[in-house]
Write a protein that holds these residues in place. Structure first.
Motif, PDB file in Angstrom:
ATOM      1  N   ASP A  87      66.476   2.273  26.097  1.00 29.92           N
ATOM      2  CA  ASP A  87      65.942   3.565  25.949  1.00 29.92           C
ATOM      3  C   ASP A  87      66.967   4.766  25.491  1.00 29.92           C
ATOM      4  OD1 ASP A  87      63.573   2.297  25.738  1.00 29.92           O
ATOM      5  OD2 ASP A  87      62.817   3.022  27.840  1.00 29.92           O
ATOM      6  N   ARG A  90      68.814   4.317  22.380  1.00 29.97           N
ATOM      7  CA  ARG A  90      68.147   4.673  21.230  1.00 29.97           C
ATOM      8  C   ARG A  90      68.347   6.151  21.069  1.00 29.97           C
ATOM      9  NH1 ARG A  90      64.905   0.085  22.719  1.00 29.97           N
ATOM     10  NH2 ARG A  90      63.432   1.597  24.113  1.00 29.97           N
ATOM     11  N   GLN A  91      68.278   6.856  22.170  1.00 26.40           N
ATOM     12  CA  GLN A  91      68.371   8.300  22.089  1.00 26.40           C
ATOM     13  C   GLN A  91      69.886   8.912  21.755  1.00 26.40           C
ATOM     14  OE1 GLN A  91      67.056  10.529  25.598  1.00 26.40           O
ATOM     15  NE2 GLN A  91      65.916   8.469  26.266  1.00 26.40           N
ATOM     16  N   GLU A  94      69.620   8.398  17.993  1.00 28.37           N
ATOM     17  CA  GLU A  94      68.792   9.461  17.297  1.00 28.37           C
ATOM     18  C   GLU A  94      69.895  10.491  17.425  1.00 28.37           C
ATOM     19  OE1 GLU A  94      65.690   9.932  19.522  1.00 28.37           O
ATOM     20  OE2 GLU A  94      64.326   8.097  18.972  1.00 28.37           O
ATOM     21  N   GLN A 275      73.162   9.626  30.995  1.00 27.40           N
ATOM     22  CA  GLN A 275      72.201  10.848  31.103  1.00 27.40           C
ATOM     23  C   GLN A 275      72.890  11.841  30.944  1.00 27.40           C
ATOM     24  OE1 GLN A 275      69.326  10.678  30.011  1.00 27.40           O
ATOM     25  NE2 GLN A 275      67.838   9.566  30.888  1.00 27.40           N
ATOM     26  N   LEU A 278      74.672  12.207  27.766  1.00 29.10           N
ATOM     27  CA  LEU A 278      73.649  12.758  26.700  1.00 29.10           C
ATOM     28  C   LEU A 278      73.061  14.254  26.676  1.00 29.10           C
ATOM     29  CD1 LEU A 278      71.688  11.406  24.543  1.00 29.10           C
ATOM     30  CD2 LEU A 278      70.116  11.160  26.314  1.00 29.10           C
ATOM     31  N   ARG A 282      73.797  17.159  24.203  1.00 27.16           N
ATOM     32  CA  ARG A 282      72.750  17.873  23.573  1.00 27.16           C
ATOM     33  C   ARG A 282      73.125  19.485  23.955  1.00 27.16           C
ATOM     34  NH1 ARG A 282      68.200  14.259  26.204  1.00 27.16           N
ATOM     35  NH2 ARG A 282      67.541  13.435  24.379  1.00 27.16           N
ATOM     36  N   TRP A 329      66.404  17.343  21.967  1.00 24.48           N
ATOM     37  CA  TRP A 329      65.986  16.807  23.199  1.00 24.48           C
ATOM     38  C   TRP A 329      64.784  15.973  22.953  1.00 24.48           C
ATOM     39  CZ3 TRP A 329      68.307  21.767  23.514  1.00 24.48           C
ATOM     40  CH2 TRP A 329      69.365  21.789  24.706  1.00 24.48           C
ATOM     41  N   ASN A 330      64.602  15.323  21.736  1.00 24.82           N
ATOM     42  CA  ASN A 330      63.474  14.361  21.338  1.00 24.82           C
ATOM     43  C   ASN A 330      62.248  14.567  21.661  1.00 24.82           C
ATOM     44  OD1 ASN A 330      62.876  11.827  20.448  1.00 24.82           O
ATOM     45  ND2 ASN A 330      62.879  10.826  22.337  1.00 24.82           N
ATOM     46  N   GLY A 404      61.004  13.595  25.561  1.00 26.45           N
ATOM     47  CA  GLY A 404      60.134  12.505  25.472  1.00 26.45           C
ATOM     48  C   GLY A 404      58.808  12.465  25.832  1.00 26.45           C
TER      49      GLY A 404
END
Length: 452
Positions: A87, A90-91, A94, A275, A278, A282, A329-330, A404
């Motif tokens: 998961d 995938r972020q 994106e 994380q 990520l 961001r 931040w999806n 999410g």
């Protein structure tokens, strides 16, 4: 109804000292319940009115109870951790698409594949703190004879002073640890044990010529309960070492189970690292977006100055920013929800006096070209820019907590907004001088544009 502050602060019930906030709530609740009971029974003459008031009070308490923010639920299986890491991959993919980053997903996917395909022999690490003697390699090999495909790794001594108490990375990769401890334990030994994860397979070899039951009992009082079944008392002789290490051999005879535990632990560490990366990407993209948006808002306010900073101008000016933040931040939220979040956080910022404080602080700190500063209404414009900065930072914190989530809890946001804004304002105060330097550049650029 008002209550004396001093009496609330000193309120003590049955020997329990209550905080001012809790005491105030109890006092107000007691007053409301008493007044409600009197109205229902003596004025309205409704039988059982007291029970109704109590029921209503219980309902109000349930509705106003504090709600904990969303907490990450760790997977409980190897399959769950693999799914969670995919998961996050995938972020990253994106982010590559939305923000134009490169090489975020591919190297991490290869790292995950290497971890899952790892099929080396099981490893047993033998380690101790500095000054604690280890059994010889020959003795350990004899004691562990019969275990197939085992790498025996003798670690360097762990320091007892001047350390961050962080286990070396090479020991983190090992499947099972045999930690040799002296008796009695030293403070450094306890500190090293505290840093080991709960799910890490670790055995504690207690080396002492006389491991009496009294010593083991005293040791059980010193150590947390998780270690009580991992103690291996050893008198230091070669003849007894094999029997002492029998539980270790039994565990190593189940290689698949041990290796799954290792993979799960390494996946958790990998997920934590990803994380952090990520969120770092961001935040990097967000800071550039925020710097651009705050000066757009400042320009709008400077072009049409009002007696006070208009929250509506900030909300409208931040429309483009929050849409891009939602992509970063999806967060698949509608524009109405995004605007509602901005209004809530903006209102909390105004209530905490961010605008008034920022105007005074910038005047005292920056000394920005006095004529253009005051003549063009720059105080108000820069206060609006600073308000955008604080609201944007608190919005980023909220999105990070709800990344999410299909639909955010706006009622929960109302409760958390003051704290989110206060934390964001404290962080931004640390960079106030940097903001003042940016403001100086903005004013000069605006002056040059006006002159042209």
């Amino acid at each position: 109804m008002q209550f004396p502050v001093q009496s609330i602060r000193n309120l003590v019930v049955s020997g329990w000292s209550l905080s001012p906030r809790l005491a105030g709530r109890l006092a107000v609740s007691a007053g409301v319940l008493t007044a409600g009971h009197w109205l229902l029974t003596d004025v309205a003459h409704i039988p059982g009115g007291g029970f109704g008031v109590l029921a209503a009070g219980a309902g109000l308490w349930w509705l106003s109870r504090p709600v904990k923010p969303p907490v990450f639920q760790e997977p409980e299986s190897l399959k769950g951790w693999i799914q969670r890491c995919n998961d996050v991959l995938r972020q990253f993919a994106e982010l590559e698409t939305v923000l134009g980053f490169t090489d975020l997903c591919k190297p991490r996917a290869a790292e995950l594949d290497r971890l899952l395909d790892f099929d080396e022999p099981l490893s047993l690490g033998v380690v101790a703190t500095d000054g604690t003697p280890l059994p010889s390699t020959e003795r350990l090999q004899v004691a562990l004879a019969g275990v197939r495909n085992l790498d025996l790794c003798i670690g360097r001594p762990l320091p007892v002073v001047g350390t961050s108490w962080s286990w070396p990375a090479d020991l983190q990769q090992l499947d099972v640890l045999l930690h040799v401890l002296p008796l009695p334990l030293r403070a450094a030994d306890l500190l090293w044990l505290e840093q080991l994860p709960v799910d890490r397979p670790v055995w504690l070899l207690l080396e002492s010529e006389s491991s009496r039951s009294e010593q083991i009992q005293a040791l059980n009082c010193q150590l947390p309960e998780r270690w009580h079944q991992s103690l291996l008392p050893w008198n230091g002789t070669a003849e007894t070492l094999r029997s002492v290490l029998q539980p270790v051999r039994r565990q190593l005879d189940e290689p698949q189970s041990v290796r799954d535990i290792t993979r799960q632990r390494l996946l958790r560490d990998l997920h934590r690292c990803w994380q952090a990366d990520l969120e770092g990407f961001r935040r990097e993209r967000f800071r550039a977006l925020l710097q651009q948006s705050q000066w757009i808002v400042a320009g709008v306010v400077a072009a049409s100055p009002l007696p006070s900073v208009d929250l509506l101008a900030v909300v409208v000016g931040n429309g483009l920013m929050v849409k891009e933040m939602a992509a970063i931040w999806n967060c698949p939220w509608s524009q109405d929800v995004l605007q509602a979040v901005v209004r809530q956080l903006g209102g909390a910022a105004l209530a905490q006096g961010v605008v008034e404080w920022s105007g005074q602080a910038l005047l005292g700190l920056a000394k920005l070209d006095g004529a253009s500063w005051l003549a063009a209404g720059a105080v108000q414009a820069l206060s609006a820019a600073y308000l955008t900065r604080v609201v944007g930072a608190s919005m980023a914190d909220w999105m990070a907590l709800n990344a999410g989530v299909a639909e955010p809890d706006l009622e929960e946001l109302k409760r958390q907004a003051p704290l989110l804004v206060a934390r964001a304002a404290d962080r931004e105060r640390l960079d106030l001088r940097g903001f003042a330097d940016q403001a100086r550049d903005w004013i000069r650029a605006r002056s040059d544009w006006s002159a042209a």
